[in-house]
Design a protein around this motif. Structure first.
Motif, mmCIF file in Angstrom:
data_model
loop_
_atom_site.group_PDB
_atom_site.id
_atom_site.type_symbol
_atom_site.label_atom_id
_atom_site.label_comp_id
_atom_site.label_asym_id
_atom_site.label_seq_id
_atom_site.Cartn_x
_atom_site.Cartn_y
_atom_site.Cartn_z
ATOM 1 N N LEU A 3 0.868 -1.213 -0.054
ATOM 2 C CA LEU A 3 0.025 -0.002 0.015
ATOM 3 C C LEU A 3 0.971 1.218 -0.044
ATOM 4 O O LEU A 3 0.440 2.262 -0.676
ATOM 5 C CB LEU A 3 -1.095 -0.146 1.176
ATOM 6 N N ILE A 4 1.924 1.255 0.592
ATOM 7 C CA ILE A 4 2.907 2.263 0.836
ATOM 8 C C ILE A 4 3.545 2.695 -0.595
ATOM 9 O O ILE A 4 3.730 3.639 -0.951
ATOM 10 C CB ILE A 4 3.810 2.234 1.859
ATOM 11 N N THR A 61 4.001 5.610 -5.465
ATOM 12 C CA THR A 61 3.889 5.701 -7.136
ATOM 13 C C THR A 61 2.784 6.858 -7.211
ATOM 14 O O THR A 61 3.091 7.547 -8.229
ATOM 15 C CB THR A 61 3.632 4.508 -7.611
ATOM 16 N N ASN A 62 1.696 6.856 -6.633
ATOM 17 C CA ASN A 62 0.898 7.590 -7.150
ATOM 18 C C ASN A 62 1.082 9.181 -6.557
ATOM 19 O O ASN A 62 0.760 10.109 -7.431
ATOM 20 C CB ASN A 62 -0.602 7.480 -6.188
ATOM 21 N N PHE A 63 1.757 9.295 -5.568
ATOM 22 C CA PHE A 63 2.348 10.729 -5.008
ATOM 23 C C PHE A 63 3.475 11.228 -6.189
ATOM 24 O O PHE A 63 3.451 12.273 -6.560
ATOM 25 C CB PHE A 63 3.049 10.525 -3.674
ATOM 26 N N THR A 64 4.241 10.133 -6.484
ATOM 27 C CA THR A 64 5.438 10.558 -7.555
ATOM 28 C C THR A 64 4.592 10.885 -8.858
ATOM 29 O O THR A 64 4.825 11.922 -9.370
ATOM 30 C CB THR A 64 6.263 9.336 -7.733
ATOM 31 N N ALA A 65 3.524 10.216 -9.199
ATOM 32 C CA ALA A 65 2.878 10.435 -10.308
ATOM 33 C C ALA A 65 2.079 11.999 -10.259
ATOM 34 O O ALA A 65 2.272 12.742 -11.089
ATOM 35 C CB ALA A 65 1.804 9.606 -10.872
ATOM 36 N N GLY A 66 1.664 12.167 -9.248
ATOM 37 C CA GLY A 66 1.135 13.537 -8.882
ATOM 38 C C GLY A 66 1.934 14.562 -8.802
ATOM 39 O O GLY A 66 1.671 15.770 -9.480
ATOM 40 N N LEU A 67 3.328 14.453 -8.381
ATOM 41 C CA LEU A 67 4.151 15.511 -8.487
ATOM 42 C C LEU A 67 4.565 15.680 -9.833
ATOM 43 O O LEU A 67 4.906 16.979 -10.090
ATOM 44 C CB LEU A 67 5.364 15.023 -7.513
#
Length: 101
Positions: free
Chosen positions: A72-73, A78-84
């Motif tokens: 989950l982390i 991965t989602n956070f990196t894609a959002g950035l």
């Protein structure tokens, strides 16, 4: 052999049989005690083994939960990196748009 000698031999024989019976009774008591100790030790070993198996099962459950949290982390990262990356692109496009004004 006369009667007295035969009586003495029979008496000695009876005495030897009595000693043998006493020694055998003592040996049987020792064997029963040893068997009881062995059975108690085996029961203790089986109880410790059951506790060990239970601890391993609990550890396996905890490790499965940790692996699930790690997945989950990793997904959140991965989602956070894609959002950035999306934010970086948006900011770059905004700045280019401001430069073109």
């Amino acid at each position: 052999m006369n009667t007295e000698e035969l009586t003495q031999i029979a008496s000695a024989h009876q005495s030897a049989i009595a000693r043998h019976d006493q020694e055998m009774a003592e040996i049987r008591a020792i064997l029963r005690e040893g068997q009881a100790r062995s059975e108690r030790a085996l029961a203790e070993h089986e109880r410790a083994l059951a506790q060990h198996d239970q601890a391993i099962a609990q550890h396996d459950q905890e490790m499965a939960a940790i692996r699930s949290q790690q997945a989950l982390i990793a997904q959140n990262f991965t989602n956070f990196t894609a959002g950035l990356e999306e934010l970086r692109i948006l900011v770059a496009n905004y700045l280019r748009g401001r430069e073109n004004l």
